[in-house]
Design a protein around this motif. Structure first.
Motif, mmCIF file in Angstrom:
data_model
loop_
_atom_site.group_PDB
_atom_site.id
_atom_site.type_symbol
_atom_site.label_atom_id
_atom_site.label_comp_id
_atom_site.label_asym_id
_atom_site.label_seq_id
_atom_site.Cartn_x
_atom_site.Cartn_y
_atom_site.Cartn_z
ATOM 1 N N GLN A 75 0.831 -1.200 0.000
ATOM 2 C CA GLN A 75 0.000 0.000 0.000
ATOM 3 C C GLN A 75 0.867 1.252 0.000
ATOM 4 O O GLN A 75 0.549 2.251 -0.657
ATOM 5 C CB GLN A 75 -0.934 0.003 1.213
ATOM 6 C CG GLN A 75 -2.079 -0.985 1.137
ATOM 7 C CD GLN A 75 -3.134 -0.586 0.113
ATOM 8 O OE1 GLN A 75 -3.104 0.506 -0.451
ATOM 9 N NE2 GLN A 75 -4.079 -1.484 -0.121
ATOM 10 N N LEU A 76 1.981 1.189 0.720
ATOM 11 C CA LEU A 76 2.897 2.329 0.753
ATOM 12 C C LEU A 76 3.466 2.589 -0.643
ATOM 13 O O LEU A 76 3.544 3.747 -1.087
ATOM 14 C CB LEU A 76 4.024 2.040 1.746
ATOM 15 C CG LEU A 76 4.948 3.197 2.111
ATOM 16 C CD1 LEU A 76 4.178 4.270 2.860
ATOM 17 C CD2 LEU A 76 6.102 2.693 2.970
ATOM 18 N N SER A 78 2.082 1.982 -3.430
ATOM 19 C CA SER A 78 1.038 2.422 -4.359
ATOM 20 C C SER A 78 0.706 3.905 -4.219
ATOM 21 O O SER A 78 -0.001 4.458 -5.062
ATOM 22 C CB SER A 78 -0.236 1.593 -4.146
ATOM 23 O OG SER A 78 -0.907 1.976 -2.953
ATOM 24 N N LEU A 79 1.196 4.565 -3.174
ATOM 25 C CA LEU A 79 0.804 5.955 -2.906
ATOM 26 C C LEU A 79 1.372 6.944 -3.917
ATOM 27 O O LEU A 79 0.942 8.095 -3.960
ATOM 28 C CB LEU A 79 1.246 6.364 -1.496
ATOM 29 C CG LEU A 79 0.572 5.624 -0.339
ATOM 30 C CD1 LEU A 79 1.141 6.099 0.991
ATOM 31 C CD2 LEU A 79 -0.937 5.832 -0.371
ATOM 32 N N THR A 98 4.684 10.130 1.107
ATOM 33 C CA THR A 98 4.108 9.158 2.042
ATOM 34 C C THR A 98 3.988 9.679 3.471
ATOM 35 O O THR A 98 3.419 8.997 4.325
ATOM 36 C CB THR A 98 4.963 7.878 2.057
ATOM 37 O OG1 THR A 98 6.311 8.199 2.449
ATOM 38 C CG2 THR A 98 5.001 7.240 0.675
ATOM 39 N N TRP A 101 0.664 9.545 5.251
ATOM 40 C CA TRP A 101 0.168 8.206 5.573
ATOM 41 C C TRP A 101 0.554 7.814 6.992
ATOM 42 O O TRP A 101 -0.199 7.156 7.705
ATOM 43 C CB TRP A 101 0.736 7.213 4.561
ATOM 44 C CG TRP A 101 -0.116 6.013 4.316
ATOM 45 C CD1 TRP A 101 -1.386 5.999 3.838
ATOM 46 C CD2 TRP A 101 0.255 4.649 4.521
ATOM 47 N NE1 TRP A 101 -1.839 4.703 3.726
ATOM 48 C CE2 TRP A 101 -0.848 3.857 4.136
ATOM 49 C CE3 TRP A 101 1.403 4.018 4.978
ATOM 50 C CZ2 TRP A 101 -0.827 2.470 4.205
ATOM 51 C CZ3 TRP A 101 1.429 2.639 5.036
ATOM 52 C CH2 TRP A 101 0.316 1.880 4.663
ATOM 53 N N PRO A 147 -4.560 2.173 -4.050
ATOM 54 C CA PRO A 147 -4.977 3.224 -3.119
ATOM 55 C C PRO A 147 -6.479 3.245 -2.842
ATOM 56 O O PRO A 147 -6.910 3.529 -1.722
ATOM 57 C CB PRO A 147 -4.518 4.512 -3.816
ATOM 58 C CG PRO A 147 -3.386 4.090 -4.681
ATOM 59 C CD PRO A 147 -3.736 2.709 -5.148
ATOM 60 N N TYR A 154 -10.000 5.747 4.987
ATOM 61 C CA TYR A 154 -9.593 7.157 5.054
ATOM 62 C C TYR A 154 -10.787 8.057 5.381
ATOM 63 O O TYR A 154 -10.668 9.007 6.161
ATOM 64 C CB TYR A 154 -8.982 7.590 3.717
ATOM 65 C CG TYR A 154 -7.712 6.891 3.337
ATOM 66 C CD1 TYR A 154 -6.806 6.436 4.295
ATOM 67 C CD2 TYR A 154 -7.397 6.671 1.994
ATOM 68 C CE1 TYR A 154 -5.641 5.792 3.928
ATOM 69 C CE2 TYR A 154 -6.219 6.032 1.618
ATOM 70 C CZ TYR A 154 -5.356 5.584 2.589
ATOM 71 O OH TYR A 154 -4.193 4.957 2.223
ATOM 72 N N HIS A 192 0.192 18.961 2.172
ATOM 73 C CA HIS A 192 -0.484 17.720 1.805
ATOM 74 C C HIS A 192 -1.265 17.892 0.503
ATOM 75 O O HIS A 192 -1.204 17.038 -0.394
ATOM 76 C CB HIS A 192 -1.436 17.302 2.923
ATOM 77 C CG HIS A 192 -2.260 16.096 2.596
ATOM 78 N ND1 HIS A 192 -1.704 14.871 2.323
ATOM 79 C CD2 HIS A 192 -3.603 15.943 2.476
ATOM 80 C CE1 HIS A 192 -2.671 13.997 2.062
ATOM 81 N NE2 HIS A 192 -3.822 14.623 2.138
ATOM 82 N N GLN A 196 -0.557 15.908 -2.995
ATOM 83 C CA GLN A 196 -1.616 15.135 -3.624
ATOM 84 C C GLN A 196 -1.907 15.631 -5.042
ATOM 85 O O GLN A 196 -2.243 14.842 -5.927
ATOM 86 C CB GLN A 196 -2.889 15.190 -2.770
ATOM 87 C CG GLN A 196 -2.793 14.416 -1.471
ATOM 88 C CD GLN A 196 -2.508 12.940 -1.709
ATOM 89 O OE1 GLN A 196 -3.326 12.216 -2.262
ATOM 90 N NE2 GLN A 196 -1.341 12.494 -1.290
ATOM 91 N N VAL A 199 0.746 14.107 -7.259
ATOM 92 C CA VAL A 199 0.440 12.699 -7.498
ATOM 93 C C VAL A 199 -0.710 12.563 -8.498
ATOM 94 O O VAL A 199 -0.676 11.727 -9.403
ATOM 95 C CB VAL A 199 0.089 11.989 -6.173
ATOM 96 C CG1 VAL A 199 -0.420 10.570 -6.434
ATOM 97 C CG2 VAL A 199 1.306 11.946 -5.256
#
Length: 309
Positions: A75-76, A78-79, A98, A101, A147, A154, A192, A196, A199
């Motif tokens: 999962q980490l 995939s971020l 990350t 997270w 994710p 979340y 943040h 995002q 990403v």
């Protein structure tokens, strides 16, 4: 949730069921909700899949065998914008990507402590517990990551996290301490959002590039004589089949739906091609077929397809 993903609903509702054990009406409502949502899925299991146990077994096999799988690192990884991390190899993205997270559970724990001290524990601890149970199968029971799997967790964590952040900026403090807390929270949230956005931008470009490649491959397959009714197998066969207007079938892997013998028979009945990425060999049954470049892939086209049969 029970309508779309019955097993996810079971995990999420576990804390609610524990809370409802002494409240018969609430327990009945929760059970009715699960049954109403999952009823169609259960009926379909008996009509089309050989029963509920068989459908669950088939679903487990498609996922690579559900059981103990430590997928936290997956999962980490995939971020960084990987919409599906299967197999989930390679390094984790930058710590800047990350960091949130790791901050998320800490802020949620802070919100829980504050809620308990303020004697309003239930509205905060209940979504926190549901978030934890919702995350369990995707962190510990499945061998790959995406994710989107953790989006329900979340969403539920957002409630205690909001409580923790609100406390940081509203707790009684001297002027300098208050200004420092407000500044840190504001910078953290802004950072943040910026991360995002980066990403998201990367993911959008990557997704658009994949779709362009699939469309280019579909056009090349049409030129090679692969037209409806047709069948594709091999690398990225499922999305490329959609663009080509074909069906898809695999003899191995998590999308396996037939056998090698079945594919060989299909090559004589319909327009059929096997897609192979650069540096890979075609399966044994297709190595003697005519092949040509199709986008970034090599397409091995069954001779009958090339003759337009």
């Amino acid at each position: 949730m029970a309508w779309m993903r019955p097993m996810d609903a079971v995990y999420v509702v576990l804390p609610l069921l524990a809370l409802a054990l002494r409240r018969p009406r609430l327990l009945a409502v929760l059970a009715a909700g699960l049954l109403a949502g999952a009823g169609e899925w259960v009926i379909e299991a008996y009509v089309s899949y050989g029963g509920l146990g068989q459908r669950l077994s088939d679903a487990s096999a498609i996922q690579g065998g559900l059981g103990w799988h430590l997928a936290v690192v997956d999962q980490l990884r995939s971020l960084g914008g990987r919409t599906l991390c299967r197999p989930c190899t390679g390094s984790a993205p930058s710590p800047l990507v990350t960091l949130w997270w790791f901050a998320l559970p800490l802020l949620a724990a802070l919100g829980a402590v504050i809620a308990v001290r303020a004697r309003r524990a239930l509205p905060t601890l209940l979504p926190l517990a549901c978030a934890a149970t919702a995350a369990v199968p995707y962190l510990f029971l499945i061998g790959y990551a995406a994710p989107r799997f953790l989006l329900p967790a979340y969403a539920l964590l957002a409630l205690p996290v909001a409580g923790g952040l609100a406390h940081l900026v509203t707790a009684p403090a001297r002027g300098t301490a208050r200004a420092l807390a407000v500044g840190l929270v504001a910078v953290g949230l802004a950072g943040h959002l910026a991360v995002q956005y980066v990403v998201l931008e990367h993911t959008v470009h990557s997704s658009a590039a994949s779709r362009t490649d699939w469309a280019r491959t579909a056009t090349a397959l049409h030129r090679l004589g692969v037209r409806q009714p047709c069948l594709l197998s091999g690398y990225d066969a499922v999305p490329i089949a959609y663009y080509t207007g074909c069906g898809s079938a695999q003899a191995a892997g998590h999308d396996a739906s037939t056998t090698v013998t079945g594919l060989e028979r299909a090559a004589h009945r319909t327009s059929f091609a096997v897609l192979v990425p650069p540096g890979r060999r075609a399966p044994a049954y297709a190595r003697t077929w005519p092949h040509a470049r199709a986008g970034v892939l090599q397409a091995y086209v069954a001779p009958d397809a090339r003759r337009g049969r």
